[in-house]
Write a protein that holds these residues in place. Structure first.
Motif, PDB file in Angstrom:
ATOM      1  N   ASN A  17       1.317   1.247  -6.210  1.00  0.00           N
ATOM      2  CA  ASN A  17       1.587   2.374  -5.308  1.00  0.00           C
ATOM      3  C   ASN A  17       2.801   2.112  -4.431  1.00  0.00           C
ATOM      4  O   ASN A  17       3.594   3.019  -4.181  1.00  0.00           O
ATOM      5  N   THR A  19      -6.856  14.822  -3.213  1.00  0.00           N
ATOM      6  CA  THR A  19      -5.444  15.116  -2.957  1.00  0.00           C
ATOM      7  C   THR A  19      -5.214  16.619  -2.929  1.00  0.00           C
ATOM      8  O   THR A  19      -4.530  17.147  -2.052  1.00  0.00           O
ATOM      9  N   HIS A  45       3.205  13.147   0.641  1.00  0.00           N
ATOM     10  CA  HIS A  45       3.625  13.043   2.040  1.00  0.00           C
ATOM     11  C   HIS A  45       4.558  14.172   2.471  1.00  0.00           C
ATOM     12  O   HIS A  45       4.637  14.497   3.644  1.00  0.00           O
ATOM     13  N   THR A  88       1.655   1.866   4.008  1.00  0.00           N
ATOM     14  CA  THR A  88       1.637   3.142   3.285  1.00  0.00           C
ATOM     15  C   THR A  88       0.978   2.971   1.924  1.00  0.00           C
ATOM     16  O   THR A  88       0.175   3.804   1.501  1.00  0.00           O
ATOM     17  N   ALA A 105      -2.456   4.784   0.554  1.00  0.00           N
ATOM     18  CA  ALA A 105      -2.468   5.542  -0.695  1.00  0.00           C
ATOM     19  C   ALA A 105      -3.526   4.992  -1.643  1.00  0.00           C
ATOM     20  O   ALA A 105      -4.248   5.752  -2.299  1.00  0.00           O
ATOM     21  N   ILE A 118       5.921   4.678  -4.471  1.00  0.00           N
ATOM     22  CA  ILE A 118       6.309   5.314  -3.210  1.00  0.00           C
ATOM     23  C   ILE A 118       7.769   4.999  -2.893  1.00  0.00           C
ATOM     24  O   ILE A 118       8.523   5.867  -2.458  1.00  0.00           O
ATOM     25  N   HIS A 124      -7.009   5.863  -0.587  1.00  0.00           N
ATOM     26  CA  HIS A 124      -7.270   7.255  -0.943  1.00  0.00           C
ATOM     27  C   HIS A 124      -7.737   7.337  -2.395  1.00  0.00           C
ATOM     28  O   HIS A 124      -8.745   7.985  -2.702  1.00  0.00           O
ATOM     29  N   HIS A 172       2.361   8.763  -4.389  1.00  0.00           N
ATOM     30  CA  HIS A 172       1.896   9.343  -3.135  1.00  0.00           C
ATOM     31  C   HIS A 172       3.035   9.800  -2.230  1.00  0.00           C
ATOM     32  O   HIS A 172       2.797  10.560  -1.295  1.00  0.00           O
ATOM     33  N   ASP A 194      -1.308  11.053  -8.138  1.00  0.00           N
ATOM     34  CA  ASP A 194      -2.464  10.205  -8.401  1.00  0.00           C
ATOM     35  C   ASP A 194      -2.608   9.652  -9.811  1.00  0.00           C
ATOM     36  O   ASP A 194      -3.365   8.703 -10.013  1.00  0.00           O
TER      37      ASP A 194
END
Length: 169
Positions: A151, A79, A165, A30, A34, A155, A37, A161, A101
């Motif tokens: 990240n 995003t 989700h 995950t 992220a 998370i 991205h 991020h 972000d």
């Protein structure tokens, strides 16, 4: 709630990639997704900023500032596009993009631009020189490596991020 019911609930949350309702599990997979991205938005902004700054004949500082602004712009835009597709109003989508972000892009830009700054002659390389592209690619790879654990950490706390989700269900 007895132990069997509680264990069943935990297994249900794990099977759906969630822990105590905080969003997706903070797995390395995950975190990598992220970070990729963010890397995409940063790379588009960085390259476009460098190309434009060079084409306009700007010096290193204004070119770098343009690249950073564009990195944030494209990172947020990617995003924002996904969250808007989920049917969220613009104001909420914009807040989600900022929450998701900002830290990731900031860390990525700090590392990316820091590497370019300390790499001998990288700041003076032109678009036609291999040093420009090699140093940019290396700086983005290093930024990816440093940003991925950041990240994962956000998370795991239901931030970063993980916020996005909720809208990709």
């Amino acid at each position: 709630m007895d132990h069997t019911a509680h264990t069943g609930h935990e297994q249900h949350e794990q099977a759906h990639g969630q822990h105590q309702g905080h969003g997706p599990a903070a797995t390395w997979s995950t975190a990598v997704q992220a970070t990729l991205h963010c890397l995409t938005g940063c790379a588009v902004g960085e390259v476009l900023g460098m190309v434009l700054g060079t084409a306009f004949g700007w010096g290193n500082l204004p070119t770098t500032l343009l690249a950073v602004v564009l990195a944030f712009f494209f990172g947020y835009s990617f995003t924002l596009r996904g969250v808007l597709r989920a049917g969220v109003d613009f104001r909420t989508a914009f807040r989600v993009a900022l929450a998701a972000d900002t830290l990731s892009i900031a860390v990525m830009e700090l590392i990316d631009n820091g590497v370019i700054l300390v790499w001998p002659s990288a700041m003076d390389a032109t678009l036609a020189e291999p040093l420009f592209w090699i140093s940019l690619a290396a700086s983005l790879v290093l930024a990816f490596v440093v940003t991925t654990p950041v990240n994962k950490w956000t998370i795991g706390r239901g931030k970063g991020h993980a916020v996005v989700h909720r809208y990709h269900a």
